[in-house]
Design an enzyme around this catalytic site. Structure first.
Site, short mmCIF file in Angstrom:
data_model
loop_
_atom_site.label_atom_id
_atom_site.label_comp_id
_atom_site.label_asym_id
_atom_site.label_seq_id
_atom_site.Cartn_x
_atom_site.Cartn_y
_atom_site.Cartn_z
N THR A 152 3.59 -2.56 -4.40
CA THR A 152 4.82 -2.38 -3.63
C THR A 152 5.83 -3.40 -4.11
O THR A 152 5.45 -4.54 -4.37
CB THR A 152 4.52 -2.67 -2.14
OG1 THR A 152 3.53 -1.74 -1.72
CG2 THR A 152 5.75 -2.53 -1.28
N GLY A 204 -0.84 -4.89 -1.90
CA GLY A 204 -2.28 -4.82 -2.04
C GLY A 204 -2.81 -3.67 -1.21
O GLY A 204 -2.06 -2.72 -0.91
N1 ASP Z 1 0.37 -2.06 0.17
C1 ASP Z 1 0.66 -0.80 -0.44
C2 ASP Z 1 -0.01 0.30 0.33
O1 ASP Z 1 -1.15 0.13 0.76
C3 ASP Z 1 0.29 -0.70 -1.88
C4 ASP Z 1 0.49 -1.97 -2.68
O2 ASP Z 1 1.33 -2.78 -2.34
O3 ASP Z 1 -0.18 -2.17 -3.68
O4 ASP Z 1 0.56 1.35 0.45
#
Ligand code: ASP
Length: 316
Positions: A152, A204
């Site tokens: 993100t 994450g």
């Molecule tokens: N946190 C985001 C989600 O779970 C993905 C990411 O930031 O890697 O959608």
């Protein structure tokens, strides 16, 4: 010298942070700097986890999540599972001005965006479709876990008037179920900011980040007087241990933090890149590596950046 500052997740944020930090340096508002910076990332077709070019869900549809929060008024706006709109961050920012209906999902978010004149666009690129096809084949043939690939863009900024804001935008987990929403548009989990303390934002595995409301946790630790670095790393370490204790494993979690004095820090349980800029630091990409309970932070070399650019544009 007046204070200003900006921190963002992942190396994909560097052009946005460069644009945004110029604005902050010129005395422009943090909200405008963040929106412009996130739009750059959303529009760039080779960043495969945000906006145009983002990787699709298991039905090959690009569903996007985004949020915006203002640290002065604590106003929040968010959209989730929105399809076919060019800049989800601008829709989230507009919603943050409203008293009611500030978090819209799916068809409701699309109808709001349409009525408010936001630009429609098919967000699925040929490249993302090919990546999806390849993945479907691999999952079938090699029995792989479908959930691999996310990231993100999260950005926090403080301007010269000491106002703060935070913005997040993502296509979420590659191959997610239709309608799946992660932490990124969820206040307290994916982001939080308070002018009187500072802000934090996470990237994450959303399913795990939401279990600990980690962005709010980091802001509360800063409220108790911890530096952004101590607050972010402490929250990630403590919660990763808690997840392992209770569930046997912890997903990847990385957090960026900025306090209301313009000092930044990060916490991570995995190798993680981020970008930061302040009056004394040019916008730069950093690499953070957790080693024995500490985190090692280095500036990404030019060679590293060259290899990255080459990798993201390589043929599928
Ligand atoms: N946190 C985001 C989600 O779970 C993905 C990411 O930031 O890697 O959608």
């Amino acid at each position: 010298m007046k204070t200003w500052g900006m921190i963002a997740t992942w190396r994909m944020a560097i052009e946005g942070v460069t644009l945004g930090s110029e604005m902050l340096k010129n005395g422009e508002k943090c909200q405008d700097a963040l929106e412009k910076a996130v739009i750059f990332v959303e529009d760039y077709p080779f960043y495969k986890s945000v906006g145009y070019g983002g990787l699709p869900n298991e039905e090959c549809e690009v569903e996007l999540d985004a949020a915006f929060m203002d640290g002065k008024t604590l106003s929040i706006g968010a959209v989730a599972s929105i399809k076919d709109f060019k800049n989800p961050i601008s829709i989230a920012r507009k919603l943050s001005a409203d008293r009611y209906n500030i978090f819209l999902v799916g068809a409701g978010a699309e109808s709001y965006a349409h009525k408010n004149g936001f630009v429609r666009q098919n967000m699925l690129t040929e490249r993302a479709r090919k990546t999806w096809e390849l993945r479907v084949k691999e999952i079938r043939e090699k029995n792989l876990s479908p959930y691999d690939g996310h990231d993100t863009v999260c950005m926090i900024a403080i301007d010269q008037e000491k106002d703060m804001a935070v913005a997040t935008s993502t296509s979420g987990l590659f191959m997610k179920k239709k309608g799946r929403v992660g932490d990124s548009p969820v206040s307290g989990s994916g982001f939080y900011v308070d002018n009187e303390i500072g802000g934090a934002a996470a990237t994450g595995l959303g399913e795990d980040i939401m279990k600990g409301c980690l962005s709010y946790e980091v802001v509360q630790r800063m409220k108790k007087g911890e530096t952004p670095q101590k607050a972010a790393q402490g929250a990630v370490d403590d919660f990763s241990k808690e997840l392992i204790k209770r569930r046997g494993k912890a997903g990847e979690i990385s957090i960026v933090a900025l306090n209301n004095r313009g000092e930044w820090g990060i916490g991570t349980n995995v190798e993680f890149t981020f970008c930061a800029a302040t009056p004394t630091e040019q916008p730069k990409v950093y690499i953070a590596t957790p080693v024995n309970g500490e985190v090692k932070i280095e500036i990404a070399s030019e060679e590293y950046m060259r290899a990255y650019k080459e990798k993201i544009q390589r043929g599928i």
